[in-house]
Motif scaffolding. Structure first.
Motif, short mmCIF file in Angstrom:
data_model
loop_
_atom_site.label_atom_id
_atom_site.label_comp_id
_atom_site.label_asym_id
_atom_site.label_seq_id
_atom_site.Cartn_x
_atom_site.Cartn_y
_atom_site.Cartn_z
N ILE A 121 0.84 -1.21 0.00
CA ILE A 121 0.00 0.00 0.00
C ILE A 121 0.87 1.25 0.00
O ILE A 121 0.61 2.21 -0.75
N LYS A 122 1.90 1.26 0.84
CA LYS A 122 2.79 2.43 0.88
C LYS A 122 3.46 2.66 -0.47
O LYS A 122 3.53 3.79 -0.97
N LYS A 125 0.97 4.04 -3.05
CA LYS A 125 0.67 5.45 -2.79
C LYS A 125 1.84 6.33 -3.21
O LYS A 125 1.65 7.40 -3.81
N VAL A 131 -5.25 5.89 -3.25
CA VAL A 131 -5.17 5.02 -2.08
C VAL A 131 -6.26 3.97 -2.12
O VAL A 131 -6.09 2.84 -1.65
N GLU A 132 -7.41 4.30 -2.72
CA GLU A 132 -8.51 3.33 -2.82
C GLU A 132 -8.10 2.13 -3.69
O GLU A 132 -8.44 0.98 -3.38
N ALA A 134 -5.04 1.03 -4.12
CA ALA A 134 -4.06 0.25 -3.35
C ALA A 134 -4.76 -0.64 -2.32
O ALA A 134 -4.41 -1.82 -2.15
N VAL A 135 -5.75 -0.08 -1.64
CA VAL A 135 -6.47 -0.84 -0.62
C VAL A 135 -7.28 -1.96 -1.26
O VAL A 135 -7.32 -3.09 -0.76
N ALA A 425 -4.09 2.06 5.82
CA ALA A 425 -4.19 3.11 4.81
C ALA A 425 -4.70 4.43 5.37
O ALA A 425 -4.78 5.43 4.64
N LEU A 427 -7.73 5.21 6.20
CA LEU A 427 -9.00 5.53 5.55
C LEU A 427 -10.15 5.18 6.50
O LEU A 427 -10.01 4.31 7.36
N THR A 432 -12.96 2.60 2.78
CA THR A 432 -12.29 1.32 2.53
C THR A 432 -13.25 0.32 1.91
O THR A 432 -12.89 -0.41 0.98
#
Length: 468
Positions: A121-122, A125, A131-132, A134-135, A425, A427, A432
């Motif tokens: 995830i990092k 990003k 970010v959505e 990645a999640v 994340a 979020l 999420t």
């Protein structure tokens, strides 16, 4: 029956933990109806955990924790970047491949999401992915952990259903590959529609290096086969091939050969009869210690102690759920709830395919509200007898059950992967949830394939002689 189920649901709604809800509801039912002495609760709790296969639970959890602190996750990530990072949507593809490899060590979706998922995830990003996105891809790929061997849900199911855990492990390989391919196709579609590019330049040297590592791992069983046919014993052949592989890795310092060897050792050891699936968990811990203390030397006594305490905490929570669920499931049987549900389902249909459709719907709902271990312990005594009456193979049923509950981990209100990734994340749970929804499509497609084409699940364990 209404008191038992009603008390359980009410306690769940007001926010009482699942295990405590089952335990209190069971005690209340016994107090009101007096169907058995109070001591039966303690006896059923002990019977619930007095099982040799359950010994695999703490060891697989410990192996996953040791792999994390040994820095193996970072090496797996670097290997996956070299292998598929040059594709469009590269880091999303890396996310999936990394989860496939890591699943061969941890056997749990939570370990996957919290371990290599944090790195992925990092990285996504930092490379400009929403970010959505990645999640979403991290959540979907985390479900691979309990499908590829080893798998903690398979251990619990095998214990409850009296089914070969080795057969379940083998049965998960082809469905896991199907899920992986569907997820990678989904990433390719997203990359095309949203204009995602590659995240690392295409370098033939890096790709060849990653491919060579795969060949090195593949050479291990080939070497064993050749040495055996040259007249050496199987044990000696394995030791020679493994020693040669370790020496080669030490000389070239491969990024992930030793990590890739983990599932090879576990599956190969079970196939050759070196150890049972339960003993394979101990082998996974020994291999993790070898990597952390000897090969990579990244493990200290402080981090080893932390991994041990984390394992104790996680194991205690899992086994408490198992004990509470054992009492609850026993009372469901005593109260005739299992028989009533069986009669109700068989009154609707005696067609195996229709039954499996109903089971899928039921399990997708249950998975949103119950912890995976608790759900398996409660549902198996109720649904498995019906499945057997309708001629459904218990190994096939176990795959369907597990995948449904893995999908449930991605949903509110109790989806644990959902909450883990929400924290990682940073979020909200709502955002999420919305991020994960599009990635449910490949999971549902895989569920349909596994449900309606039993050969996908049963072909490999049948060929290996694990089931008839």
């Amino acid at each position: 029956m209404l008191v038992l189920i009603g008390a359980f649901l009410i306690l769940m709604v007001v926010g009482v933990p699942v295990a405590v809800s089952m335990f209190v509801a069971s005690g209340l039912y016994l107090a009101i109806y007096g169907v058995a002495p109070d001591i039966i609760i303690a006896q059923r709790m002990m019977a619930g955990v007095e099982s040799f296969p359950l010994l695999a639970v703490p060891f697989f959890i410990l192996a996953g924790n040791l792999m994390n602190i040994a820095g193996v996750t970072g090496r797996i990530y670097a290997f996956a970047v070299a292998l598929v990072g040059w594709m469009k949507g590269g880091l999303a593809q890396v996310n999936i491949i990394g989860s496939v490899i890591f699943s061969g060590m941890s056997g749990t979706a939570l370990a996957d999401a919290a371990g290599i998922g944090t790195i992925e995830i990092k990285a996504m990003k930092d490379h400009g992915y929403p970010v959505e996105a990645a999640v979403g891809v991290t959540a979907a790929s985390a479900t691979l952990g309990p499908i590829f061997p080893p798998s903690l849900p398979f251990v619990i199911y095998g214990m409850m259903a009296n089914v070969s855990i080795g057969a379940l492990f083998m049965a998960g390989i082809i469905p896991g590959v199907v899920m992986t391919v569907l997820m990678m196709i989904t990433v390719a579609i997203f990359a095309y529609r949203k204009g995602w590019g590659s995240d690392t330049p295409f370098e033939m040297r890096r790709l060849l290096s990653a491919s060579f590592e795969i060949l090195v791992v593949a050479s291990f069983p080939i070497s064993v086969y050749v040495l055996v046919h040259l007249g050496l014993s199987l044990n000696l052949s394995v030791l020679i091939a493994l020693a040669a592989l370790v020496a080669l890795d030490w000389y070239y310092d491969f990024s992930a050969v030793m990590a890739l060897m983990t599932p090879v050792i576990l599956i190969g050891g079970m196939t050759m009869g070196w150890f049972t699936p339960t003993e394979a968990a101990v082998a996974a811990v020994i291999w993790s210690l070898f990597l952390g203390l000897v090969r990579y030397r990244t493990m200290t006594f402080r981090t080893l102690a932390k991994a041990s305490f984390d394992t104790i905490e996680t194991t205690a929570s899992v086994l408490f759920i198992v004990t509470a669920a054992s009492v609850f499931a026993w009372l469901l049987t005593v109260s005739q709830a299992a028989q009533l549900m069986s009669d109700a389902i068989l009154a609707i249909t005696d067609n195996p395919l229709v039954f499996l459709i109903l089971v899928n719907i039921l399990l997708l709902v249950i998975g949103c509200f119950l912890d995976t271990i608790a759900a398996i312990t409660i549902v198996v005594p109720i649904l498995l007898p019906i499945a057997l009456r309708l001629g459904i193979d218990p190994v096939h049923f176990g795959l369907i059950l597990t995948l449904n509950l893995m999908i449930g981990l991605l949903h509110p209100p109790l989806g644990m992967v959902l909450f883990v990734l929400s924290r990682v994340a940073k979020l909200s749970v709502e955002r999420t949830t919305m991020a994960i929804l599009p990635w449910l499509v490949p999971l549902f497609l895989a569920l349909l394939v596994i449900t309606f084409f039993p050969i996908v699940t049963l072909w490999l364990p049948t060929q290996m002689g694990l089931i008839q």
